[in-house]
Scaffold this motif. Structure first.
Motif, PDB file in Angstrom:
ATOM      1  N   ASP A   1       0.826  -1.212   0.000  1.00 33.76           N
ATOM      2  CA  ASP A   1       0.000   0.000   0.000  1.00 33.76           C
ATOM      3  C   ASP A   1       0.859   1.261   0.000  1.00 33.76           C
ATOM      4  OD1 ASP A   1      -2.333  -1.441  -0.036  1.00 33.76           O
ATOM      5  OD2 ASP A   1      -2.853  -1.086   2.072  1.00 33.76           O
ATOM      6  N   VAL A   2       1.929   1.249   0.789  1.00 38.31           N
ATOM      7  CA  VAL A   2       2.825   2.411   0.828  1.00 38.31           C
ATOM      8  C   VAL A   2       3.477   2.619  -0.538  1.00 38.31           C
ATOM      9  CG1 VAL A   2       5.001   3.293   1.791  1.00 38.31           C
ATOM     10  CG2 VAL A   2       3.239   2.362   3.318  1.00 38.31           C
ATOM     11  N   MET A   3       3.976   1.543  -1.129  1.00 37.48           N
ATOM     12  CA  MET A   3       4.611   1.677  -2.451  1.00 37.48           C
ATOM     13  C   MET A   3       3.620   2.163  -3.499  1.00 37.48           C
ATOM     14  SD  MET A   3       7.826   1.240  -2.253  1.00 37.48           S
ATOM     15  CE  MET A   3       8.137   1.333  -4.015  1.00 37.48           C
ATOM     16  N   GLU A   4       2.401   1.627  -3.486  1.00 39.27           N
ATOM     17  CA  GLU A   4       1.383   2.093  -4.439  1.00 39.27           C
ATOM     18  C   GLU A   4       1.146   3.595  -4.268  1.00 39.27           C
ATOM     19  OE1 GLU A   4      -0.017   0.646  -6.975  1.00 39.27           O
ATOM     20  OE2 GLU A   4       0.559  -1.431  -6.591  1.00 39.27           O
ATOM     21  N   THR A   5       1.106   4.048  -3.024  1.00 39.89           N
ATOM     22  CA  THR A   5       0.874   5.462  -2.745  1.00 39.89           C
ATOM     23  C   THR A   5       2.051   6.310  -3.215  1.00 39.89           C
ATOM     24  OG1 THR A   5      -0.479   4.847  -0.841  1.00 39.89           O
ATOM     25  CG2 THR A   5       0.295   7.121  -0.929  1.00 39.89           C
ATOM     26  N   VAL A   6       3.266   5.856  -2.968  1.00 36.08           N
ATOM     27  CA  VAL A   6       4.448   6.600  -3.411  1.00 36.08           C
ATOM     28  C   VAL A   6       4.491   6.650  -4.936  1.00 36.08           C
ATOM     29  CG1 VAL A   6       6.977   6.658  -3.447  1.00 36.08           C
ATOM     30  CG2 VAL A   6       5.765   6.147  -1.304  1.00 36.08           C
ATOM     31  N   TRP A   7       4.186   5.551  -5.599  1.00 34.34           N
ATOM     32  CA  TRP A   7       4.148   5.570  -7.063  1.00 34.34           C
ATOM     33  C   TRP A   7       3.116   6.568  -7.564  1.00 34.34           C
ATOM     34  CZ3 TRP A   7       4.415  -0.316  -6.527  1.00 34.34           C
ATOM     35  CH2 TRP A   7       5.735  -0.765  -6.640  1.00 34.34           C
ATOM     36  N   LYS A   8       2.008   6.657  -6.884  1.00 38.64           N
ATOM     37  CA  LYS A   8       0.944   7.581  -7.285  1.00 38.64           C
ATOM     38  C   LYS A   8       1.343   9.039  -7.024  1.00 38.64           C
ATOM     39  CE  LYS A   8      -3.801   8.767  -6.084  1.00 38.64           C
ATOM     40  NZ  LYS A   8      -4.852   8.533  -5.111  1.00 38.64           N
ATOM     41  N   LEU A   9       1.930   9.311  -5.845  1.00 41.48           N
ATOM     42  CA  LEU A   9       2.262  10.685  -5.456  1.00 41.48           C
ATOM     43  C   LEU A   9       3.593  11.169  -6.021  1.00 41.48           C
ATOM     44  CD1 LEU A   9       1.241  10.557  -1.675  1.00 41.48           C
ATOM     45  CD2 LEU A   9      -0.071  11.552  -3.584  1.00 41.48           C
ATOM     46  N   GLY A  10       4.498  10.274  -6.290  1.00 40.37           N
ATOM     47  CA  GLY A  10       5.842  10.675  -6.729  1.00 40.37           C
ATOM     48  C   GLY A  10       6.677  11.085  -5.524  1.00 40.37           C
ATOM     49  N   ASP A  11       7.474  12.135  -5.657  1.00 35.57           N
ATOM     50  CA  ASP A  11       8.301  12.642  -4.559  1.00 35.57           C
ATOM     51  C   ASP A  11       7.371  13.089  -3.433  1.00 35.57           C
ATOM     52  OD1 ASP A  11      10.756  13.538  -3.360  1.00 35.57           O
ATOM     53  OD2 ASP A  11      10.153  15.579  -3.871  1.00 35.57           O
ATOM     54  N   THR A  12       7.530  12.503  -2.247  1.00 32.22           N
ATOM     55  CA  THR A  12       6.534  12.701  -1.197  1.00 32.22           C
ATOM     56  C   THR A  12       7.141  12.621   0.197  1.00 32.22           C
ATOM     57  OG1 THR A  12       4.317  12.008  -0.520  1.00 32.22           O
ATOM     58  CG2 THR A  12       5.867  10.262  -1.090  1.00 32.22           C
ATOM     59  N   THR A  13       6.327  12.888   1.194  1.00 30.05           N
ATOM     60  CA  THR A  13       6.744  12.805   2.596  1.00 30.05           C
ATOM     61  C   THR A  13       5.930  11.713   3.305  1.00 30.05           C
ATOM     62  OG1 THR A  13       5.090  14.383   3.368  1.00 30.05           O
ATOM     63  CG2 THR A  13       7.228  15.294   2.667  1.00 30.05           C
ATOM     64  N   VAL A  14       6.375  11.375   4.504  1.00 35.90           N
ATOM     65  CA  VAL A  14       5.636  10.406   5.314  1.00 35.90           C
ATOM     66  C   VAL A  14       4.232  10.942   5.583  1.00 35.90           C
ATOM     67  CG1 VAL A  14       5.521   9.246   7.553  1.00 35.90           C
ATOM     68  CG2 VAL A  14       7.717   9.459   6.384  1.00 35.90           C
ATOM     69  N   ARG A  15       4.148  12.231   5.878  1.00 34.40           N
ATOM     70  CA  ARG A  15       2.847  12.839   6.173  1.00 34.40           C
ATOM     71  C   ARG A  15       1.883  12.683   4.998  1.00 34.40           C
ATOM     72  NH1 ARG A  15       1.612  15.252  10.225  1.00 34.40           N
ATOM     73  NH2 ARG A  15       3.682  15.998  10.782  1.00 34.40           N
ATOM     74  N   ASP A  16       2.367  12.937   3.776  1.00 37.49           N
ATOM     75  CA  ASP A  16       1.512  12.796   2.591  1.00 37.49           C
ATOM     76  C   ASP A  16       1.015  11.356   2.427  1.00 37.49           C
ATOM     77  OD1 ASP A  16       1.990  15.485   1.979  1.00 37.49           O
ATOM     78  OD2 ASP A  16       3.648  15.003   0.613  1.00 37.49           O
ATOM     79  N   VAL A  17       1.921  10.413   2.615  1.00 39.18           N
ATOM     80  CA  VAL A  17       1.552   9.001   2.475  1.00 39.18           C
ATOM     81  C   VAL A  17       0.579   8.609   3.583  1.00 39.18           C
ATOM     82  CG1 VAL A  17       2.419   6.619   2.489  1.00 39.18           C
ATOM     83  CG2 VAL A  17       3.681   8.407   1.259  1.00 39.18           C
ATOM     84  N   HIS A  18       0.851   9.052   4.806  1.00 40.32           N
ATOM     85  CA  HIS A  18      -0.037   8.750   5.930  1.00 40.32           C
ATOM     86  C   HIS A  18      -1.440   9.291   5.667  1.00 40.32           C
ATOM     87  CE1 HIS A  18      -1.822   9.568   9.963  1.00 40.32           C
ATOM     88  NE2 HIS A  18      -1.508   8.292  10.091  1.00 40.32           N
ATOM     89  N   GLU A  19      -1.531  10.521   5.191  1.00 43.07           N
ATOM     90  CA  GLU A  19      -2.848  11.112   4.897  1.00 43.07           C
ATOM     91  C   GLU A  19      -3.578  10.314   3.818  1.00 43.07           C
ATOM     92  OE1 GLU A  19      -2.344  15.265   3.972  1.00 43.07           O
ATOM     93  OE2 GLU A  19      -1.644  15.731   6.005  1.00 43.07           O
ATOM     94  N   ALA A  20      -2.867   9.922   2.781  1.00 40.77           N
ATOM     95  CA  ALA A  20      -3.501   9.171   1.695  1.00 40.77           C
ATOM     96  C   ALA A  20      -3.984   7.806   2.188  1.00 40.77           C
ATOM     97  CB  ALA A  20      -2.523   8.999   0.534  1.00 40.77           C
ATOM     98  N   LEU A  21      -3.164   7.137   2.986  1.00 42.61           N
ATOM     99  CA  LEU A  21      -3.553   5.810   3.481  1.00 42.61           C
ATOM    100  C   LEU A  21      -4.636   5.887   4.546  1.00 42.61           C
ATOM    101  CD1 LEU A  21      -0.076   4.018   3.714  1.00 42.61           C
ATOM    102  CD2 LEU A  21      -1.866   3.677   1.997  1.00 42.61           C
ATOM    103  N   SER A  22      -4.669   6.970   5.306  1.00 41.88           N
ATOM    104  CA  SER A  22      -5.652   7.116   6.380  1.00 41.88           C
ATOM    105  C   SER A  22      -7.080   7.211   5.863  1.00 41.88           C
ATOM    106  CB  SER A  22      -5.331   8.350   7.224  1.00 41.88           C
ATOM    107  OG  SER A  22      -4.150   8.138   7.942  1.00 41.88           O
TER     108      SER A  22
END
Length: 134
Positions: A18-39
């Motif tokens: 899930d984290v990798m899918e989110t990073v692929w979707k967002l590109g260059d990102t932060t933990v906060r951005d990934v956390h918000e997307a997964l939340s």
């Protein structure tokens, strides 16, 4: 970690995926951005996402930029590259450890899905590889 690399090195757990899918979707990102997307679909602690991203960085799947206040992450491989690597790892593992059942299954899938034409194409490709090796 050396043991995992010698086995099914390409496989990730559900949260890592899930984290990798989110990073692929967002590109260059932060933990906060990934956390918000997964939340939006999972109840996760910020620190869980942070730890997971750090582990993915240690596995070489994410690059971490620590020069700013917030660490930034980006994928080191594309989703397609990761998928190909994973398939290669899994198939190599299966063929190495269970050659007969693996090859029988692959042939069954080719015959069931593609008919005679696909089987002939597969045999032709195998023969081309054999010729190239000689």
């Amino acid at each position: 970690m050396a043991k995992r690399r010698s086995q099914l090195q390409g496989l990730l757990g559900p949260l890592e995926s899930d984290v990798m899918e989110t990073v692929w979707k967002l590109g260059d990102t932060t933990v906060r951005d990934v956390h918000e997307a997964l939340s939006e679909r999972r109840d996760l602690a910020y620190t869980t996402v942070m730890t997971t991203m750090a582990r993915l960085a240690s596995k070489g799947l994410l690059a971490r930029d620590t020069s700013g206040l917030a660490h930034r992450y980006c994928a080191t491989v594309s989703r397609d590259e990761y998928a190909r690597s994973t398939v290669t790892s899994v198939v190599d593992w299966l063929v190495d450890r269970f050659p007969e059942p693996a090859m029988s299954y692959f042939m069954q899938v080719v015959e069931d899905d593609g008919g005679v034409a696909s089987t002939a194409e597969l045999r032709e490709k195998i023969e081309q590889l054999r010729t190239r090796e000689d």
